[in-house]
Design an enzyme around this catalytic site. Structure first.
Site, PDB file in Angstrom:
ATOM      1  N   ASP A   1      -1.474   9.319 -25.799  1.00  0.00           N
ATOM      2  CA  ASP A   1      -2.203  10.269 -24.955  1.00  0.00           C
ATOM      3  C   ASP A   1      -3.008   9.596 -23.844  1.00  0.00           C
ATOM      4  O   ASP A   1      -3.388   8.418 -23.945  1.00  0.00           O
ATOM      5  CB  ASP A   1      -3.200  11.076 -25.805  1.00  0.00           C
ATOM      6  CG  ASP A   1      -2.518  12.168 -26.606  1.00  0.00           C
ATOM      7  OD1 ASP A   1      -1.273  12.135 -26.743  1.00  0.00           O
ATOM      8  OD2 ASP A   1      -3.228  13.054 -27.117  1.00  0.00           O
TER       9      ASP A   1
ATOM     10  N   HIS B   1      -3.299   6.277 -28.375  1.00  0.00           N
ATOM     11  CA  HIS B   1      -3.715   6.390 -26.972  1.00  0.00           C
ATOM     12  C   HIS B   1      -3.313   5.153 -26.172  1.00  0.00           C
ATOM     13  O   HIS B   1      -3.501   4.019 -26.633  1.00  0.00           O
ATOM     14  CB  HIS B   1      -5.237   6.583 -26.880  1.00  0.00           C
ATOM     15  CG  HIS B   1      -5.697   7.908 -27.403  1.00  0.00           C
ATOM     16  ND1 HIS B   1      -5.823   8.168 -28.755  1.00  0.00           N
ATOM     17  CD2 HIS B   1      -6.050   9.052 -26.758  1.00  0.00           C
ATOM     18  CE1 HIS B   1      -6.240   9.424 -28.924  1.00  0.00           C
ATOM     19  NE2 HIS B   1      -6.376   9.973 -27.729  1.00  0.00           N
TER      20      HIS B   1
END
Length: 264
Positions: free
Chosen positions: A87, A234
């Site tokens: 992400d 992430h």
């Protein structure tokens, strides 16, 4: 003679009092009477504009979050192999390094892209697509309250993000939408579906966004993963050195125990 004088005086007094009794008229003794004063016309009532048919752009939440996650979220792969998702990118510092790790391990992942970062780094969007990874819309600027805004604003945000991604990589499909922070509402799920995207959640969150050590990220993933898990990691949003360091061991273990698949 005196009676006539008194009578004249009385008649004059009556005339004076009678003139004063007329509204809007002043009678002055010994001079001509002024013209009647003009009463001003009443001010017109203010015009009330009709309510807009579309909600204004407020940027402020208009509804509470639901007590539980809404229906329609993708939380597993549906098969035994697990899926990796990254992400908040693309990041010019960390996305290329994560892509190198994935290529070395011969696995693919899903990249949930922030629109303004995709606009800033279109070459990274193209590399993600070129190397066989899946694309996911992650909102324009990672607004965790996006799902609580008016529906027209949700739609505008997702459309703007899709446009930035597709400008960078024309023709590349954007199969998924992921709500920042996992703060889902039925409205954002519905808008994503209308735009042809499935709402992508996760089943394993090692909280690498809080930047724990690489060993902690590894332990949390490997302890929580199950067949068909979707793992949240992430590559953007700050320093991702620990996530990058954890990737080789995490990927190797997941490949050995379950296999790693590209979301479809």
């Amino acid at each position: 003679m005196r009676s006539r004088a008194l009578l004249a005086y009385a008649l004059g007094l009556v005339l004076v009092l009678g003139g004063c009794a007329q509204p809007g008229r002043v009678v002055a003794v010994g001079g001509p009477a002024p013209s009647p004063s003009t009463t001003p016309a009443p001010s017109p009532k203010p015009t009330v504009s009709p309510r807009p048919t579309r909600p204004p752009t407020t940027g402020k939440p208009v509804r509470p979050l639901p007590a539980k996650l809404p229906a329609g979220l993708r939380r597993t792969t549906g098969v035994r192999p697990v899926a990796l998702t990254f992400d908040d990118g693309p990041s010019p510092t960390w996305t290329p390094k994560i892509l190198d790790r994935l290529r070395a391990a011969k696995v693919t992942a899903t990249f949930c892209l922030v629109g303004r970062e995709a606009q800033r780094h279109p070459e990274l969007v193209r590399r993600i697509v070129r190397e066989g990874h899946q694309l996911c819309n992650h909102s324009w600027k990672h607004n965790i309250d996006l799902g609580r805004l008016p529906v027209a604003e949700i739609r505008a945000d997702l459309v703007r993000t899709n446009k930035a991604i597709q400008t960078a990589a024309p023709g590349a499909p954007i199969a998924f939408y992921r709500q920042p922070g996992g703060r889902w509402t039925p409205e954002v799920v519905a808008v994503a579906k209308q735009l042809g995207m499935r709402s992508l959640h996760w089943s394993v969150d090692p909280q690498d966004w809080a930047k724990p050590p690489a060993t902690t990220i590894k332990h949390r993933v490997l302890a929580a993963v199950r067949p068909g898990s979707i793992v949240l990691l992430h590559d953007g949003g700050g320093d991702r050195a620990a996530t990058f360091a954890a990737c080789p061991a995490v990927i190797a273990d997941l490949k050995r125990r379950f296999g790693v698949t590209r979301l479809r």
